[in-house]
Design an enzyme around this catalytic site. Sequence first.
Site, PDB file in Angstrom:
ATOM      1  N   HIS A  63       0.915  -1.070   0.005  1.00 12.56           N
ATOM      2  CA  HIS A  63      -0.100   0.130   0.081  1.00 12.56           C
ATOM      3  C   HIS A  63       0.771   1.199   0.126  1.00 12.56           C
ATOM      4  O   HIS A  63       1.961   1.248   0.497  1.00 12.56           O
ATOM      5  CB  HIS A  63      -1.130   0.122   1.131  1.00 12.56           C
ATOM      6  CG  HIS A  63      -0.320  -0.053   2.634  1.00 12.56           C
ATOM      7  ND1 HIS A  63      -0.440   1.147   3.195  1.00 12.56           N
ATOM      8  CD2 HIS A  63      -0.231  -1.009   3.399  1.00 12.56           C
ATOM      9  CE1 HIS A  63       0.056   1.068   4.558  1.00 12.56           C
ATOM     10  NE2 HIS A  63       0.296  -0.346   4.524  1.00 12.56           N
ATOM     11  N   ASP A 164       5.851   1.942   6.828  1.00 13.46           N
ATOM     12  CA  ASP A 164       4.605   1.213   6.704  1.00 13.46           C
ATOM     13  C   ASP A 164       3.624   2.116   5.773  1.00 13.46           C
ATOM     14  O   ASP A 164       3.275   3.120   6.115  1.00 13.46           O
ATOM     15  CB  ASP A 164       3.814   1.239   8.087  1.00 13.46           C
ATOM     16  CG  ASP A 164       2.508   0.652   7.826  1.00 13.46           C
ATOM     17  OD1 ASP A 164       2.126   0.012   6.889  1.00 13.46           O
ATOM     18  OD2 ASP A 164       1.675   0.693   8.904  1.00 13.46           O
ATOM     19  N   GLU A 194      -5.084   1.523   2.396  1.00 10.46           N
ATOM     20  CA  GLU A 194      -5.128   0.143   3.240  1.00 10.46           C
ATOM     21  C   GLU A 194      -5.272   0.509   4.827  1.00 10.46           C
ATOM     22  O   GLU A 194      -5.943  -0.229   5.689  1.00 10.46           O
ATOM     23  CB  GLU A 194      -3.662  -0.560   3.165  1.00 10.46           C
ATOM     24  CG  GLU A 194      -3.472  -1.716   3.849  1.00 10.46           C
ATOM     25  CD  GLU A 194      -3.064  -1.800   5.366  1.00 10.46           C
ATOM     26  OE1 GLU A 194      -3.201  -2.857   5.959  1.00 10.46           O
ATOM     27  OE2 GLU A 194      -2.832  -0.586   5.915  1.00 10.46           O
ATOM     28  N   GLU A 195      -4.746   1.856   5.209  1.00 10.14           N
ATOM     29  CA  GLU A 195      -4.922   2.174   6.774  1.00 10.14           C
ATOM     30  C   GLU A 195      -6.146   2.479   7.082  1.00 10.14           C
ATOM     31  O   GLU A 195      -6.363   2.542   8.346  1.00 10.14           O
ATOM     32  CB  GLU A 195      -3.958   3.466   6.698  1.00 10.14           C
ATOM     33  CG  GLU A 195      -2.313   3.053   6.714  1.00 10.14           C
ATOM     34  CD  GLU A 195      -1.761   2.345   7.638  1.00 10.14           C
ATOM     35  OE1 GLU A 195      -2.510   1.551   8.438  1.00 10.14           O
ATOM     36  OE2 GLU A 195      -0.505   1.951   7.304  1.00 10.14           O
ATOM     37  N   ASP A 217       4.007  -6.145   3.417  1.00  9.27           N
ATOM     38  CA  ASP A 217       3.543  -5.046   4.254  1.00  9.27           C
ATOM     39  C   ASP A 217       4.560  -5.205   5.388  1.00  9.27           C
ATOM     40  O   ASP A 217       5.184  -6.264   5.701  1.00  9.27           O
ATOM     41  CB  ASP A 217       2.150  -5.266   4.806  1.00  9.27           C
ATOM     42  CG  ASP A 217       1.553  -3.946   5.199  1.00  9.27           C
ATOM     43  OD1 ASP A 217       2.207  -3.191   5.629  1.00  9.27           O
ATOM     44  OD2 ASP A 217       0.342  -3.630   5.100  1.00  9.27           O
ATOM     45  N   HIS A 303       3.249   2.727  13.152  1.00 11.73           N
ATOM     46  CA  HIS A 303       2.396   3.575  13.503  1.00 11.73           C
ATOM     47  C   HIS A 303       2.751   4.893  14.264  1.00 11.73           C
ATOM     48  O   HIS A 303       2.070   5.770  14.596  1.00 11.73           O
ATOM     49  CB  HIS A 303       0.865   3.278  13.779  1.00 11.73           C
ATOM     50  CG  HIS A 303       0.392   2.396  12.588  1.00 11.73           C
ATOM     51  ND1 HIS A 303      -1.112   2.217  12.710  1.00 11.73           N
ATOM     52  CD2 HIS A 303       0.635   1.881  11.503  1.00 11.73           C
ATOM     53  CE1 HIS A 303      -1.413   1.699  11.382  1.00 11.73           C
ATOM     54  NE2 HIS A 303      -0.353   1.513  10.729  1.00 11.73           N
TER      55      HIS A 303
HETATM   56 CO    CO Z   1      -0.489   0.342   8.976  1.00 14.37          CO
HETATM   57 ZN    ZN Z   2       0.916  -1.347   6.307  1.00 12.01          ZN
END
Ligand code: CO
Ligand code: ZN
Length: 331
Positions: A63, A164, A194-195, A217, A303
């Site tokens: 992503h 990420d 995606e998130e 990922d 994150h």
């Molecule tokens: Co993420």
């Molecule tokens: Zn991710």
Amino acid sequence: MKTLIKKLVETVGPSGYETRIREVVRAEVEKLADEISTDAMGNLIVRKGKKTKNGLKIMLAAHIDEIGVMVTHVDKNGFARFTTIGGVRPHTCYGSRVRFLNGAAGVIGGERLDNQANVHSFENMFIDVGATSPQDSPVKIGDVAAFDRPFEDLGDRLISKAMDDRVCVAVLIETLRNIKSSINELYFVFSTQEEVGTRGATTAAFGIDPDVGIAVDVTGTGDTPRGAVMDVKLGAGPAIKIKDSGMLADPNLVNALVNCAQKNKIPYQREVLLGGSTDARAMQITRAGMPAGCVSVPTRYIHSPSEMVDFHDVENAVLLLTAFLSEAIVL
Ligand code: CO
Ligand code: ZN
């Protein structure tokens, strides 16, 4: 490859606003593709090769969106209240810099804390963009920002916001570059949103209708002081996902990936992730379903505005995917 990773992670692209990062990726993959397209959700879809007799149609997804924030209100003194895009956590926000799509910068502050041991929730936080009123504020309701931190190269280890999943976007680009020929029809999907719930991969998988789906990922680790109990660590190779909270990977696909790593002497780890999920879940349950799995790059502080990966894991993820996709896959 570090130059590519730096370019990818430093581009602003929260979920739903991936135009800029998509163009960065497009410039990298254009010459490598047999066919390239963008769908209504903004997924960048790159086809390489045509399915032959013993080949499969395989979709890979990394992503391009990242977590971020969106302005909900600008008060009379110019402080912007915000909501989150994806899994942002309050304790990672104090003092964080954010960068809006229009270039405006700001810092996240919070209301006075009566007890310093507490952490504010988002209702008690705001973005200070240096404005004194809604009129002189460079941001308005609905404007989006991503965290703003430079890429840092520590040698073996790399730190940045948006590892990420931009580090895996780099993995897919390098894999695409490496694959000279394949009996398989490969779709490299640089997916959106995606998130906020694997939305781009859902429609991309429906449109492509592949035989097999593999997400690439990041995943968590258990190798920091009093960290999670998890047998994945930085530097021990890419992780082959067996389970996360949204998916049970296809056991035959897991075995095929493990066998490929062993045969090619590529280090790998077995991954069971207790929280979180990936685009592999979306692929697995799209249409009538498909065997799906995930190759993960172990990442610390996921994150947060400073996510850390080990460069050898990144290189070995490229080796594993290149080897796996070049051969016949029997599931
Ligand atoms: Co993420
Ligand atoms: Zn991710």
